[in-house]
Design a protein around this motif. Structure first.
Motif, PDB file in Angstrom:
ATOM      1  N   SER A   1       2.739  -4.868  -2.877  1.00 23.89           N
ATOM      2  CA  SER A   1       3.208  -5.717  -1.785  1.00 23.89           C
ATOM      3  C   SER A   1       2.537  -5.327  -0.475  1.00 23.89           C
ATOM      4  O   SER A   1       2.702  -6.007   0.539  1.00 23.89           O
ATOM      5  N   TYR A   2       1.776  -4.235  -0.495  1.00 28.23           N
ATOM      6  CA  TYR A   2       1.024  -3.741   0.662  1.00 28.23           C
ATOM      7  C   TYR A   2       1.935  -3.426   1.839  1.00 28.23           C
ATOM      8  O   TYR A   2       1.560  -3.601   2.991  1.00 28.23           O
ATOM      9  N   ASN A   3       3.109  -2.948   1.523  1.00 25.44           N
ATOM     10  CA  ASN A   3       4.028  -2.493   2.558  1.00 25.44           C
ATOM     11  C   ASN A   3       3.929  -0.965   2.609  1.00 25.44           C
ATOM     12  O   ASN A   3       4.130  -0.288   1.600  1.00 25.44           O
ATOM     13  N   ALA A   4       3.651  -0.440   3.786  1.00 22.93           N
ATOM     14  CA  ALA A   4       3.441   1.002   3.930  1.00 22.93           C
ATOM     15  C   ALA A   4       4.701   1.792   3.580  1.00 22.93           C
ATOM     16  O   ALA A   4       4.616   2.872   2.983  1.00 22.93           O
ATOM     17  N   TRP A   5       5.872   1.293   3.938  1.00 23.85           N
ATOM     18  CA  TRP A   5       7.114   2.023   3.659  1.00 23.85           C
ATOM     19  C   TRP A   5       7.400   2.063   2.159  1.00 23.85           C
ATOM     20  O   TRP A   5       7.845   3.090   1.640  1.00 23.85           O
ATOM     21  N   ILE A   6       7.158   0.965   1.477  1.00 24.50           N
ATOM     22  CA  ILE A   6       7.334   0.932   0.024  1.00 24.50           C
ATOM     23  C   ILE A   6       6.351   1.907  -0.626  1.00 24.50           C
ATOM     24  O   ILE A   6       6.706   2.657  -1.549  1.00 24.50           O
ATOM     25  N   PHE A   7       5.121   1.919  -0.148  1.00 22.20           N
ATOM     26  CA  PHE A   7       4.113   2.830  -0.667  1.00 22.20           C
ATOM     27  C   PHE A   7       4.554   4.286  -0.466  1.00 22.20           C
ATOM     28  O   PHE A   7       4.463   5.101  -1.390  1.00 22.20           O
TER      29      PHE A   7
END
Length: 121
Positions: free
Chosen positions: A102-108
């Motif tokens: 999803s290219y979300n930094a927090w999820i990563f």
């Protein structure tokens, strides 16, 4: 903000579970290998172990079942459990990968911290 925090926490927990399953597979493989006899010579496979109370060839309703060595049934169930662990690990891995994509930094970061924490535990 609360939804994002919950999403990061869920991904973190999925990553921890992924690492736990990976370690569980390793433990199960070790137990499966210990369930095998030390010697796989033809004599060990053909003769029952002393003290075995298994059925004899004459009393077995299905003689084809006697073709398997006595340790096979225990090893088979270890293999079934390993297969189920593998399927669960693959499904969790794809779920975490999909979330990271999803290219979300927090999820990563949640996936990285969860994987690190799962390996540490």
């Amino acid at each position: 903000p609360a939804g994002m925090a919950l999403s990061v926490l869920v991904i973190l927990l999925l990553s921890v579970l992924y690492e736990a399953i990976k370690m569980g597979k390793a433990v199960l493989l070790r137990r499966a290998l210990l369930a095998l006899p030390r010697s796989l010579s033809q004599e060990a496979l053909a003769e029952p172990q002393e003290g075995d109370s298994g059925p004899t060839q004459g009393s077995c309703p299905h003689p084809s079942l006697m073709a398997f060595p006595p340790f096979f049934h225990r090893w088979f169930w270890f293999h079934v459990a390993q297969t189920l662990f593998h399927v669960l690990q693959v499904v969790l891995g794809y779920m975490v990968m999909l979330a990271v994509m999803s290219y979300n930094a927090w999820i990563f970061l949640g996936a990285i911290v969860g994987s690190t924490l799962g390996y540490f535990l």
